[in-house]
Design an enzyme around this catalytic site. Structure first.
Site, PDB file in Angstrom:
ATOM      1  N   ARG A   1      -8.391   2.802   2.070  1.00 31.08           N
ATOM      2  CA  ARG A   1      -9.531   1.910   2.275  1.00 31.08           C
ATOM      3  C   ARG A   1      -9.147   0.583   2.907  1.00 31.08           C
ATOM      4  O   ARG A   1      -9.760   0.153   3.889  1.00 31.08           O
ATOM      5  CB  ARG A   1     -10.228   1.588   0.940  1.00 31.08           C
ATOM      6  CG  ARG A   1     -11.212   2.596   0.470  1.00 31.08           C
ATOM      7  CD  ARG A   1     -11.163   2.680  -1.038  1.00 31.08           C
ATOM      8  NE  ARG A   1      -9.856   3.155  -1.427  1.00 31.08           N
ATOM      9  CZ  ARG A   1      -9.553   4.463  -1.520  1.00 31.08           C
ATOM     10  NH1 ARG A   1     -10.472   5.351  -1.347  1.00 31.08           N
ATOM     11  NH2 ARG A   1      -8.327   4.861  -1.814  1.00 31.08           N
ATOM     12  N   THR A   2      -8.154  -0.092   2.334  1.00 35.85           N
ATOM     13  CA  THR A   2      -7.844  -1.455   2.784  1.00 35.85           C
ATOM     14  C   THR A   2      -7.392  -1.443   4.242  1.00 35.85           C
ATOM     15  O   THR A   2      -7.836  -2.255   5.057  1.00 35.85           O
ATOM     16  CB  THR A   2      -6.755  -2.065   1.876  1.00 35.85           C
ATOM     17  OG1 THR A   2      -7.138  -1.831   0.515  1.00 35.85           O
ATOM     18  CG2 THR A   2      -6.585  -3.535   2.118  1.00 35.85           C
TER      19      THR A   2
ATOM     20  N   LYS B   1      15.760   1.857   8.679  1.00 31.45           N
ATOM     21  CA  LYS B   1      17.152   1.690   9.157  1.00 31.45           C
ATOM     22  C   LYS B   1      17.784   0.435   8.571  1.00 31.45           C
ATOM     23  O   LYS B   1      18.832   0.002   9.000  1.00 31.45           O
ATOM     24  CB  LYS B   1      17.158   1.602  10.686  1.00 31.45           C
ATOM     25  CG  LYS B   1      16.567   2.814  11.385  1.00 31.45           C
ATOM     26  CD  LYS B   1      16.507   2.543  12.890  1.00 31.45           C
ATOM     27  CE  LYS B   1      15.599   3.545  13.581  1.00 31.45           C
ATOM     28  NZ  LYS B   1      15.208   3.100  14.923  1.00 31.45           N
TER      29      LYS B   1
ATOM     30  N   ARG C   1       0.256  -5.478   3.407  1.00 30.53           N
ATOM     31  CA  ARG C   1       0.376  -4.885   2.058  1.00 30.53           C
ATOM     32  C   ARG C   1       1.849  -4.623   1.817  1.00 30.53           C
ATOM     33  O   ARG C   1       2.543  -4.078   2.686  1.00 30.53           O
ATOM     34  CB  ARG C   1      -0.410  -3.587   1.945  1.00 30.53           C
ATOM     35  CG  ARG C   1      -0.084  -2.862   0.640  1.00 30.53           C
ATOM     36  CD  ARG C   1      -1.033  -1.769   0.317  1.00 30.53           C
ATOM     37  NE  ARG C   1      -2.330  -2.305  -0.085  1.00 30.53           N
ATOM     38  CZ  ARG C   1      -3.312  -1.564  -0.589  1.00 30.53           C
ATOM     39  NH1 ARG C   1      -3.134  -0.266  -0.763  1.00 30.53           N
ATOM     40  NH2 ARG C   1      -4.465  -2.104  -0.927  1.00 30.53           N
TER      41      ARG C   1
ATOM     42  N   HIS D   1      -4.743  -8.882  -5.033  1.00 37.96           N
ATOM     43  CA  HIS D   1      -5.386  -8.104  -3.964  1.00 37.96           C
ATOM     44  C   HIS D   1      -6.687  -8.873  -3.652  1.00 37.96           C
ATOM     45  O   HIS D   1      -7.782  -8.460  -4.048  1.00 37.96           O
ATOM     46  CB  HIS D   1      -5.671  -6.684  -4.472  1.00 37.96           C
ATOM     47  CG  HIS D   1      -6.081  -5.705  -3.418  1.00 37.96           C
ATOM     48  ND1 HIS D   1      -6.408  -6.070  -2.122  1.00 37.96           N
ATOM     49  CD2 HIS D   1      -6.244  -4.350  -3.464  1.00 37.96           C
ATOM     50  CE1 HIS D   1      -6.746  -4.987  -1.435  1.00 37.96           C
ATOM     51  NE2 HIS D   1      -6.645  -3.937  -2.221  1.00 37.96           N
TER      52      HIS D   1
HETATM   53  N1   CP Z   1      -8.849  -0.292  -3.154  1.00 33.99           N
HETATM   54  C1   CP Z   1      -7.710  -0.129  -2.457  1.00 33.99           C
HETATM   55  O1   CP Z   1      -6.899  -1.060  -2.289  1.00 33.99           O
HETATM   56  O2   CP Z   1      -7.548   1.120  -1.915  1.00 33.99           O
HETATM   57  P1   CP Z   1      -6.349   1.562  -0.984  1.00 33.99           P
HETATM   58  O3   CP Z   1      -5.092   1.511  -1.798  1.00 33.99           O
HETATM   59  O4   CP Z   1      -6.687   2.940  -0.495  1.00 33.99           O
HETATM   60  O5   CP Z   1      -6.273   0.564   0.162  1.00 33.99           O
END
Ligand code: CP
Length: 309
Positions: free
Chosen positions: A59-60, A87, A109, A137
């Site tokens: 999603r993110t 590497k 991320r 997050h």
């Molecule tokens: N909600 C969320 O962060 O989903 P993902 O890990 O799929 O990005």
């Protein structure tokens, strides 16, 4: 033009209530844009954004990418699994090499808590934290509160319980900060082993009985058990967890009022939530995903307006 008090989005902890309200107001305008037949605007035509994903995401990653494309930004996507990180290249070398290609903003991320802050202190580009380990997050919490505001009219005064694996959850921490800044009351609920010892310092209520938590709240945000972050056993089995903390339709139907059900996804159906609850009218799970694009457009747009040219 109104602007954010921060130069990067590292965590909700750094935002003011005014920042969050500005993001929501801007997201309202972008939500209108993405529901038009022609969903694209030229707002970021001269901006280049790198999406750096050192940890899995559905999603993110897609939501940021769509948000950037809807605003006509140039984008490059990086996934650690298929990169020279394998590497032995360091985070800062990787990012500096990408930035030397004239990138204005980095969405990252990373599995390590603090990675986004580390980067924001070392590069010229704007940094957006798309989840840093068990820390924060921020865009997930923003889209969650935005979705509560959309469904219930406001966040102020609402009672929100976050249920499940609180100790490993960046979603829980960012949600606690965001909801409290907007005037909500927050409770966490789960087995003692999955509630961190420092939780009282955050000013939240703690409840170990799911039925009592559901009776208290207006909104229940059900979290996944993060088995990938658990190197020891926190409860006997998923079956026993589900029997004590899994949300069922029967539990909802026995409540005196209708509550709103949220989940940041990915869902483990039949563990923290049954399918009939996840797919019910009370659940706003897909609204959360839809709102994620508008909220991320707002965050990127507001940070991009601070880029000096
Ligand atoms: N909600 C969320 O962060 O989903 P993902 O890990 O799929 O990005």
């Amino acid at each position: 033009m109104d602007s954010l008090s921060v130069e990067h989005l590292v965590g909700i902890k750094d935002l003011t209530k005014k920042d969050i309200e500005l993001i929501f107001k801007t997201a309202d305008a972008f939500k209108e844009v993405i529901n038009r037949p022609i969903k694209k605007v030229p707002s970021l035509r001269d901006i280049t954004i790198a999406n750096l994903f050192f940890e899995n995401s559905t999603r993110t990653r897609l939501s940021f990418e769509l948000a950037e494309k809807r605003m006509s930004a140039d984008i490059v996507n990086f996934s650690a699994a298929s990169s020279s990180v394998k590497k032995g290249e360091t985070l800062i070398d990787t990012v500096n090499n990408i930035l030397s290609m004239k990138v204005d903003m980095v969405v990252m991320r990373h599995p390590n808590p603090g990675a986004a802050k580390f980067l924001s202190e070392r590069v010229d580009a704007k940094v957006v934290n798309a989840g840093d380990g068990t820390h924060e997050h921020p865009t997930q919490a923003l889209l969650d509160s935005y979705s509560v505001r959309e469904r219930l009219g406001s966040v102020e005064g609402k009672k929100v319980v976050i249920v499940g694996d609180i100790i490993h959850s960046r979603v829980a921490l960012s949600n606690i900060y965001c909801l409290q800044k907007l005037g909500a009351e927050v409770m966490v609920c789960g087995p003692t082993t999955l509630i961190p010892k420092y939780i009282h310092e955050l000013g939240v209520k703690v409840e170990y009985d799911l039925k009592k938590a559901l009776e208290w709240c207006d909104v229940a945000n059900m979290l996944r058990i993060q088995l990938e972050r658990q190197d020891i056993k926190y409860f006997p089995s998923l079956r026993e967890y589900s029997m004590q903390y899994g949300l069922t339709k029967e539990m909802l139907d026995n409540l005196p009022k209708e509550i709103v059900i949220m989940h940041p996804c990915p869902i483990n159906r039949g563990v923290e939530i049954t399918s009939d609850v996840a797919d019910s009218e009370q659940a706003i799970i897909l609204d959360q995903v839809e709102n994620g694009v508008a909220v991320r457009m707002a965050v990127i747009y507001l940070l991009a307006s601070k880029i000096k040219r």
